[in-house]
Motif scaffolding. Structure first.
Motif, PDB file in Angstrom:
ATOM      1  N   VAL A 116       1.149  -1.225   0.130  1.00 36.32           N
ATOM      2  CA  VAL A 116      -0.323  -0.229  -0.264  1.00 36.32           C
ATOM      3  C   VAL A 116       0.541   1.136  -0.102  1.00 36.32           C
ATOM      4  O   VAL A 116       1.211   1.361   0.845  1.00 36.32           O
ATOM      5  CB  VAL A 116      -0.844   0.171   1.072  1.00 36.32           C
ATOM      6  N   THR A 117       0.749   2.360  -0.959  1.00 40.51           N
ATOM      7  CA  THR A 117       1.748   3.656  -0.904  1.00 40.51           C
ATOM      8  C   THR A 117       0.799   4.912  -0.532  1.00 40.51           C
ATOM      9  O   THR A 117      -0.848   4.919  -1.575  1.00 40.51           O
ATOM     10  CB  THR A 117       2.274   2.893  -2.909  1.00 40.51           C
TER      11      THR A 117
ATOM     12  N   ALA B 118       1.346  -5.422   3.785  1.00 42.61           N
ATOM     13  CA  ALA B 118       0.107  -5.490   4.649  1.00 42.61           C
ATOM     14  C   ALA B 118      -0.398  -7.405   3.819  1.00 42.61           C
ATOM     15  O   ALA B 118      -0.191  -7.508   3.105  1.00 42.61           O
ATOM     16  CB  ALA B 118      -0.522  -5.183   5.310  1.00 42.61           C
ATOM     17  N   PRO B 119      -0.421  -8.217   4.864  1.00 44.16           N
ATOM     18  CA  PRO B 119      -0.740  -9.086   4.872  1.00 44.16           C
ATOM     19  C   PRO B 119      -2.199  -9.070   3.437  1.00 44.16           C
ATOM     20  O   PRO B 119      -2.906  -8.348   3.906  1.00 44.16           O
ATOM     21  CB  PRO B 119      -1.395 -10.299   6.319  1.00 44.16           C
ATOM     22  N   MET B 120      -2.081 -10.337   2.861  1.00 41.32           N
ATOM     23  CA  MET B 120      -3.108 -10.866   2.425  1.00 41.32           C
ATOM     24  C   MET B 120      -3.580 -12.289   1.891  1.00 41.32           C
ATOM     25  O   MET B 120      -3.132 -12.971   2.439  1.00 41.32           O
ATOM     26  CB  MET B 120      -3.022  -9.839   0.620  1.00 41.32           C
ATOM     27  N   SER B 121      -4.565 -12.029   1.570  1.00 37.68           N
ATOM     28  CA  SER B 121      -5.736 -13.748   1.721  1.00 37.68           C
ATOM     29  C   SER B 121      -4.825 -14.360   0.570  1.00 37.68           C
ATOM     30  O   SER B 121      -4.502 -13.678  -0.344  1.00 37.68           O
ATOM     31  CB  SER B 121      -6.595 -13.891   1.524  1.00 37.68           C
ATOM     32  N   ASP B 122      -4.956 -15.244  -0.066  1.00 41.85           N
ATOM     33  CA  ASP B 122      -4.902 -16.329  -1.336  1.00 41.85           C
ATOM     34  C   ASP B 122      -5.179 -16.249  -1.699  1.00 41.85           C
ATOM     35  O   ASP B 122      -5.085 -16.148  -3.035  1.00 41.85           O
ATOM     36  CB  ASP B 122      -4.592 -18.095  -0.352  1.00 41.85           C
ATOM     37  N   ASP B 123      -6.717 -15.214  -2.137  1.00 41.31           N
ATOM     38  CA  ASP B 123      -7.976 -14.879  -2.735  1.00 41.31           C
ATOM     39  C   ASP B 123      -7.126 -13.305  -3.222  1.00 41.31           C
ATOM     40  O   ASP B 123      -8.212 -12.705  -3.371  1.00 41.31           O
ATOM     41  CB  ASP B 123      -9.002 -15.260  -2.628  1.00 41.31           C
TER      42      ASP B 123
END
Length: 164
Positions: A81-82, A96-101
Motif C-alpha cells: 500500500v502506497t 500488509a498481509p493479504m489472503s490467498d484470494d
C-alpha cells in the motif's frame, strides 16, 4: 485436461486440439484465440479507501474483497500500500498481509506534514508482475519468477487530505 464424448484429453492431444481450434479462426481472419484449457485471467481485486477525506493524524482504511477467481497468492502473500501526496511523492509505503484470494484490510494514520489537497492510494500484490494485463499470477508458476514489474498504469484511488 479436456474431455470430448467421455474421452480424456491429455498432453500432446490436448495441445493438438487447442492449436487446431485456434488455427481455424486465424485462417478465416478472426483473432483473439486463447488456450481453452487455461484458466481465465485472474487480476487483483478492486480496492477501496475509506473515508475519502482525512486530515493528518486520522485513520484511513484500505481494503479489498477476495477475488472470485483462483488467484493463488499463497499463505504468506502481502499487499503493498502506497500513499502519494499531490506531487506524486510517496509519503507512506507499507506491506500488509493479504489472503490467498487477494482480500485484505490495511489501516494507516495519515502522516503529519502531508500537505492538504488531493492525494492518492495504490495497493498491489507485493513482488508480483501484473503489468502484463493477462492476469497470470507469476508467483504460481514453478521456479523463480522470470518477469519483473515494469512501469505501467497504476490504479490510484483518491484521498483528499484536509487541513489540520
Amino acid at each position: 485436461m479436456g474431455n470430448i464424448q467421455g474421452r480424456s484429453l491429455t498432453g500432446a492431444w490436448a495441445r493438438v486440439l487447442a492449436v487446431t481450434l485456434c488455427a481455424v479462426p486465424v485462417l478465416v481472419g478472426v483473432t483473439g484465440c486463447r488456450n481453452i484449457f487455461a484458466p481465465p485471467p485472474c487480476m487483483p481485486p478492486e480496492f477501496s479507501v475509506s473515508p475519502a477525506a482525512a486530515k493528518p493524524g486520522d485513520q484511513v482504511s484500505v481494503s479489498a474483497p477476495d477475488t472470485t477467481c483462483d488467484a493463488r497468492y499463497g499463505t504468506d502473500a502481502q499487499v503493498q500500500v502506497t500513499v502519494k501526496d499531490a506531487t506524486g511523492t510517496a509519503v507512506l509505503e507499507e506491506l500488509a498481509p493479504m489472503s490467498d484470494d487477494g482480500g485484505f484490510t490495511f489501516v494507516f494514520t495519515v502522516p503529519a506534514g502531508v500537505a492538504p489537497g488531493k492525494a492518492g492510494v495504490t495497493a498491489y500484490p507485493y513482488n508480483l508482475d501484473w503489468c502484463d494485463d493477462t492476469g497470470v499470477n507469476n508467483r504460481a508458476a514453478p521456479g523463480a519468477p522470470a518477469l519483473v514489474r515494469v512501469s505501467c498504469a497504476e490504479r490510484l484511488v483518491p484521498l483528499v487530505v484536509l487541513g489540520g
